[in-house]
Scaffold this motif. Structure first.
Motif, PDB file in Angstrom:
ATOM      1  N   GLU A   1       0.842  -1.196   0.000  1.00 33.81           N
ATOM      2  CA  GLU A   1       0.000   0.000   0.000  1.00 33.81           C
ATOM      3  C   GLU A   1       0.879   1.250   0.000  1.00 33.81           C
ATOM      4  N   LYS A   2       0.292   2.398  -0.227  1.00 37.84           N
ATOM      5  CA  LYS A   2       1.030   3.645  -0.074  1.00 37.84           C
ATOM      6  C   LYS A   2       1.080   4.012   1.407  1.00 37.84           C
ATOM      7  N   PRO A   3       1.933   4.829   1.921  1.00 35.01           N
ATOM      8  CA  PRO A   3       2.970   5.526   1.162  1.00 35.01           C
ATOM      9  C   PRO A   3       4.233   4.675   1.051  1.00 35.01           C
TER      10      PRO A   3
ATOM     11  N   HIS B   1      -4.385   3.731  -5.376  1.00 32.01           N
ATOM     12  CA  HIS B   1      -5.746   3.341  -5.745  1.00 32.01           C
ATOM     13  C   HIS B   1      -6.340   4.255  -6.816  1.00 32.01           C
ATOM     14  N   PHE B   2      -5.744   5.430  -7.031  1.00 33.24           N
ATOM     15  CA  PHE B   2      -6.247   6.291  -8.098  1.00 33.24           C
ATOM     16  C   PHE B   2      -6.107   5.623  -9.472  1.00 33.24           C
ATOM     17  N   LEU B   3      -5.138   4.729  -9.599  1.00 33.51           N
ATOM     18  CA  LEU B   3      -4.948   4.070 -10.897  1.00 33.51           C
ATOM     19  C   LEU B   3      -6.047   3.047 -11.178  1.00 33.51           C
ATOM     20  N   GLY B   4      -6.832   2.723 -10.150  1.00 31.10           N
ATOM     21  CA  GLY B   4      -7.953   1.818 -10.376  1.00 31.10           C
ATOM     22  C   GLY B   4      -9.250   2.580 -10.594  1.00 31.10           C
ATOM     23  N   LYS B   5      -9.193   3.905 -10.505  1.00 29.70           N
ATOM     24  CA  LYS B   5     -10.424   4.685 -10.665  1.00 29.70           C
ATOM     25  C   LYS B   5     -10.808   4.744 -12.144  1.00 29.70           C
ATOM     26  N   GLU B   6     -12.097   4.670 -12.367  1.00 36.57           N
ATOM     27  CA  GLU B   6     -12.635   4.753 -13.722  1.00 36.57           C
ATOM     28  C   GLU B   6     -12.138   6.034 -14.417  1.00 36.57           C
TER      29      GLU B   6
ATOM     30  N   ALA C   1     -10.205  18.189  -4.181  1.00 37.95           N
ATOM     31  CA  ALA C   1     -10.662  18.916  -2.999  1.00 37.95           C
ATOM     32  C   ALA C   1     -11.587  18.031  -2.188  1.00 37.95           C
ATOM     33  N   GLU C   2     -11.378  18.018  -0.892  1.00 32.15           N
ATOM     34  CA  GLU C   2     -12.226  17.199  -0.015  1.00 32.15           C
ATOM     35  C   GLU C   2     -12.889  18.081   1.036  1.00 32.15           C
ATOM     36  N   THR C   3     -14.117  17.713   1.404  1.00 33.17           N
ATOM     37  CA  THR C   3     -14.785  18.459   2.478  1.00 33.17           C
ATOM     38  C   THR C   3     -14.426  17.848   3.839  1.00 33.17           C
TER      39      THR C   3
ATOM     40  N   HIS D   1     -10.302  10.255  11.776  1.00 32.02           N
ATOM     41  CA  HIS D   1      -9.690   9.463  12.857  1.00 32.02           C
ATOM     42  C   HIS D   1      -8.214   9.180  12.560  1.00 32.02           C
ATOM     43  N   ARG D   2      -7.614   9.914  11.606  1.00 33.84           N
ATOM     44  CA  ARG D   2      -6.262   9.535  11.178  1.00 33.84           C
ATOM     45  C   ARG D   2      -5.203  10.526  11.642  1.00 33.84           C
ATOM     46  N   ALA D   3      -5.450  11.187  12.778  1.00 36.27           N
ATOM     47  CA  ALA D   3      -4.554  12.250  13.220  1.00 36.27           C
ATOM     48  C   ALA D   3      -3.087  11.810  13.256  1.00 36.27           C
ATOM     49  N   ALA D   4      -2.836  10.642  13.831  1.00 39.48           N
ATOM     50  CA  ALA D   4      -1.439  10.231  14.044  1.00 39.48           C
ATOM     51  C   ALA D   4      -0.717  10.119  12.709  1.00 39.48           C
ATOM     52  N   TYR D   5      -1.384   9.483  11.735  1.00 43.00           N
ATOM     53  CA  TYR D   5      -0.755   9.359  10.417  1.00 43.00           C
ATOM     54  C   TYR D   5      -0.672  10.718   9.729  1.00 43.00           C
ATOM     55  N   TYR D   6      -1.812  11.420   9.694  1.00 42.66           N
ATOM     56  CA  TYR D   6      -1.892  12.605   8.846  1.00 42.66           C
ATOM     57  C   TYR D   6      -0.963  13.713   9.314  1.00 42.66           C
TER      58      TYR D   6
ATOM     59  N   ARG E   1       2.554  14.845   0.934  1.00 40.28           N
ATOM     60  CA  ARG E   1       2.861  13.407   0.911  1.00 40.28           C
ATOM     61  C   ARG E   1       1.605  12.557   0.707  1.00 40.28           C
ATOM     62  N   ASP E   2       0.510  12.989   1.324  1.00 42.63           N
ATOM     63  CA  ASP E   2      -0.700  12.169   1.328  1.00 42.63           C
ATOM     64  C   ASP E   2      -1.364  12.118  -0.050  1.00 42.63           C
ATOM     65  N   MET E   3      -1.334  13.213  -0.780  1.00 41.27           N
ATOM     66  CA  MET E   3      -2.091  13.267  -2.038  1.00 41.27           C
ATOM     67  C   MET E   3      -1.259  13.627  -3.268  1.00 41.27           C
ATOM     68  N   LEU E   4      -0.358  14.606  -3.139  1.00 42.43           N
ATOM     69  CA  LEU E   4       0.294  15.109  -4.356  1.00 42.43           C
ATOM     70  C   LEU E   4       1.411  14.198  -4.847  1.00 42.43           C
TER      71      LEU E   4
ATOM     72  N   ASN F   1       1.765  11.169  -4.738  1.00 41.66           N
ATOM     73  CA  ASN F   1       1.313   9.910  -5.333  1.00 41.66           C
ATOM     74  C   ASN F   1       0.129  10.110  -6.274  1.00 41.66           C
ATOM     75  N   HIS F   2      -1.059  10.331  -5.705  1.00 37.58           N
ATOM     76  CA  HIS F   2      -2.264  10.325  -6.539  1.00 37.58           C
ATOM     77  C   HIS F   2      -2.252  11.399  -7.626  1.00 37.58           C
ATOM     78  N   LEU F   3      -1.967  12.650  -7.227  1.00 36.60           N
ATOM     79  CA  LEU F   3      -2.042  13.716  -8.230  1.00 36.60           C
ATOM     80  C   LEU F   3      -0.893  13.626  -9.235  1.00 36.60           C
TER      81      LEU F   3
ATOM     82  N   GLY G   1      -6.653  19.471  -0.891  1.00 39.28           N
ATOM     83  CA  GLY G   1      -6.771  19.930   0.487  1.00 39.28           C
ATOM     84  C   GLY G   1      -7.960  19.310   1.185  1.00 39.28           C
ATOM     85  N   LYS G   2      -7.902  19.380   2.499  1.00 40.92           N
ATOM     86  CA  LYS G   2      -8.997  18.896   3.341  1.00 40.92           C
ATOM     87  C   LYS G   2      -9.842  20.099   3.764  1.00 40.92           C
ATOM     88  N   ARG G   3     -11.108  19.794   4.145  1.00 40.46           N
ATOM     89  CA  ARG G   3     -12.034  20.813   4.644  1.00 40.46           C
ATOM     90  C   ARG G   3     -12.159  21.995   3.682  1.00 40.46           C
TER      91      ARG G   3
HETATM   92  C1  BG6 Z   1      -6.034   8.527   0.390  1.00 38.34           C
HETATM   93  C2  BG6 Z   1      -5.606   9.623   1.332  1.00 38.34           C
HETATM   94  O1  BG6 Z   1      -4.913   7.929  -0.200  1.00 38.34           O
HETATM   95  O2  BG6 Z   1      -6.864   9.072  -0.607  1.00 38.34           O
HETATM   96  C3  BG6 Z   1      -6.810  10.293   1.947  1.00 38.34           C
HETATM   97  O3  BG6 Z   1      -4.779   9.083   2.343  1.00 38.34           O
HETATM   98  C4  BG6 Z   1      -7.782  10.752   0.880  1.00 38.34           C
HETATM   99  O4  BG6 Z   1      -6.422  11.369   2.775  1.00 38.34           O
HETATM  100  C5  BG6 Z   1      -8.073   9.639  -0.111  1.00 38.34           C
HETATM  101  O5  BG6 Z   1      -8.966  11.159   1.514  1.00 38.34           O
HETATM  102  C6  BG6 Z   1      -8.883  10.154  -1.292  1.00 38.34           C
HETATM  103  O6  BG6 Z   1      -9.228   9.119  -2.142  1.00 38.34           O
HETATM  104  P1  BG6 Z   1     -10.740   8.717  -2.387  1.00 38.34           P
HETATM  105  O7  BG6 Z   1     -10.677   7.675  -3.461  1.00 38.34           O
HETATM  106  O8  BG6 Z   1     -11.255   8.193  -1.097  1.00 38.34           O
HETATM  107  O9  BG6 Z   1     -11.437   9.966  -2.807  1.00 38.34           O
END
Ligand code: BG6
Length: 476
Positions: free
Chosen positions: A138-140, A169-174, A206-208, A213-218, A225-228, A230-232, A330-332
């Motif tokens: 899994e990532k990261p 997992h973004f690579l599995g998205k439609e 963008a996420e709302t 519950h992921r404070a320790a990791y995030y 690191r969390d989004m750019l 890898n996924h972006l 970004g979050k929120r």
């Molecule tokens: C994860 C991040 O890899 O991707 C999360 O750790 C994020 O912070 C999530 O919310 C977003 O992906 P999805 O597919 O749930 O929108």
């Protein structure tokens, strides 16, 4: 199909219950994994029955197409073994393996290296004759370039690169897979997919949601690191890569790496023009109040972790010379707006009547809130005058009757089939870290720019834009 086994390490954890088991259950219901045996492995000294009931509950909570009978039948077939990540404990699973066996590390990231080594030391990386052994991670993959390199070495003590499937997992998205089909299956796009016709590309996720519950990791990771990283970065390289000479996973990954290698380096001198970080403070969404990041449970009161990151990337090659690619997440924020938006240059030459060459030509591949493609054009406003107005040609990715599969369903099927195209090769991970490492280093000091929860992100993100460009709105 010969029997296969999937061994999930970390089988009592969050990823297994939220994503893996619902995906495996769906695949079983679709009859796509009839010969797959599933073995859970974790530290908890649970009986098989306790594990089965835990997963039964998870399916009830997290599975979209839950049905009590089929869920019970699925759960009855699950096996469980409890043990530590030592070759001795792991040896106890030997009797459960099939000629084709996939090990899935659904573990906390600091354990990836140890687990890969222990599996190797137990002899599980060696495929039997006519069989295979693969390892899904899994990532990261690391927390910076140096740690990623170290993790690679640990993994490759026993496993070959071809056996290691790094999930994004973004690579599995439609929507992501559609990006490839759309770009290369439409004659109309390729001739204009370059610096001569494209003014800018904005990739926004963008996420709302807040940190949840992921404070320790995030708080250790942050948005970059969390989004750019890898996924972006994946969406970016797929949007910018050259057409493939063959539909082959290695060629595809070569082309993605080629893009990453051509990105102009960001360094301490040009950092301000290429990177912005933000953190949400208290704000509102409609009538509800939203807490600031530093007041979230488990987050240190003086945390400088970024919950928003934006990068401006430039690709130093013939196709993309001078075209800014903006990546931000970004979050929120104000909406669940996620998209790859390509803006074309203005029309040239005189236009009829009151028609303006506005900034209306956008091709937008939307990932959220809906999966759909929009092509924004200028057309005549009905009436007596020759006036222009913006119109949108819009198409959903899926029609009502189409079977949609989640990213995990898609990637699990690929992993079992040994299809590596939609997994990351180490050099992709490496070059993505090379791009963001200098930014991470600079961000060890100072503080992020604050933005109100429920808004569009920090105002300072505007400084990344070329003159005349504007950020697309995040609000739904
Ligand atoms: C994860 C991040 O890899 O991707 C999360 O750790 C994020 O912070 C999530 O919310 C977003 O992906 P999805 O597919 O749930 O929108």
């Amino acid at each position: 199909m010969a029997a296969q086994t999937l061994v999930i390490l970390g089988a009592t954890g969050d990823l297994t219950q939220r994503l893996l088991m619902p995906a495996l259950y769906r695949l079983r219901r679709e009859n796509l994994t009839a010969d797959l045996r599933i073995l859970g492995y974790a530290m908890e000294p649970w009986s098989r029955a306790r594990f089965q009931s835990h997963i039964g509950k998870a399916l009830r909570n997290f599975s979209e197409d839950y049905d009590a009978r089929s869920a019970a039948a699925f759960v009855r077939q699950l096996d469980y073994i409890s043990g530590q990540l030592t070759p001795e404990d792991l040896a106890r699973i030997a009797g459960h393996l099939s000629p084709g066996t996939l090990f899935y590390l659904a573990l906390p990231p600091p354990l990836f290296g140890t687990a890969a080594q222990a599996l190797g030391a137990a002899g599980f990386a060696q495929a039997p004759r006519n069989g295979w052994r693969r390892l899904v991670v899994e990532k990261p993959f690391g927390t910076d370039l140096a740690s990623a390199e170290q993790l690679r070495k640990q993994m490759h003590a026993h496993w070959d690169e071809a056996q290691v499937l790094r999930i994004d997992h973004f690579l599995g998205k439609e929507a992501t897979q559609n990006l490839m089909v759309m770009r290369f299956a439409n004659r109309l796009l390729e001739p204009v997919w370059n610096a001569q016709h494209i003014a800018q590309v904005q990739i926004t996720y963008a996420e709302t949601l807040g940190v949840e519950h992921r404070a320790a990791y995030y708080d250790k990771a942050g948005a970059l690191r969390d989004m750019l990283q890898n996924h972006l970065m994946q969406l970016f390289s797929l949007a910018a890569m050259e057409p493939l000479s063959a539909w082959d996973g290695e060629v595809l990954r070569d082309h993605k790496v080629e893009v990453l290698r051509a990105v102009k380096p960001i360094d301490a001198r040009n950092l301000a023009a290429h990177a912005v970080r933000g953190q949400y403070r208290a704000g509102r969404s409609g009538r509800s109040k939203l807490a600031g990041y530093r007041s979230e449970p488990g987050i240190p009161r003086a945390s400088n972790t970024e919950t928003f990151a934006a990068l401006r990337l430039e690709i130093d090659n013939w196709r993309w010379q001078g075209v800014p690619f903006y990546l931000r997440s970004g979050k929120r924020l104000a909406g669940e707006t996620s998209e790859i938006a390509v803006q074309f240059r203005r029309a040239a030459g005189p236009l009829p009547g009151l028609v303006q060459a506005g900034d209306s030509n956008w091709l937008v591949l939307r990932i959220k809130p809906e999966q759909r493609m929009d092509l924004e054009l200028t057309a005549k406003r009905p009436g007596l005058k020759l006036e222009g107005r913006s119109v949108t040609l819009s198409a959903p990715y899926a029609d009502a009757g189409d079977a949609g599969f989640s990213a995990y369903e898609q990637l699990l099927i690929d992993a079992l089939a040994g299809e590596r195209a939609h997994f990351l090769r180490f050099d992709e991970v490496e070059w993505a870290w090379r791009i963001v490492d200098p930014v991470l280093r600079a961000w060890q000091h100072g503080s992020p720019d604050f933005y109100p929860a429920g808004g569009e992100g920090p105002a300072t993100q505007a400084r990344l834009l070329d003159a005349g460009l504007r950020w697309r709105s995040i609000a739904a």
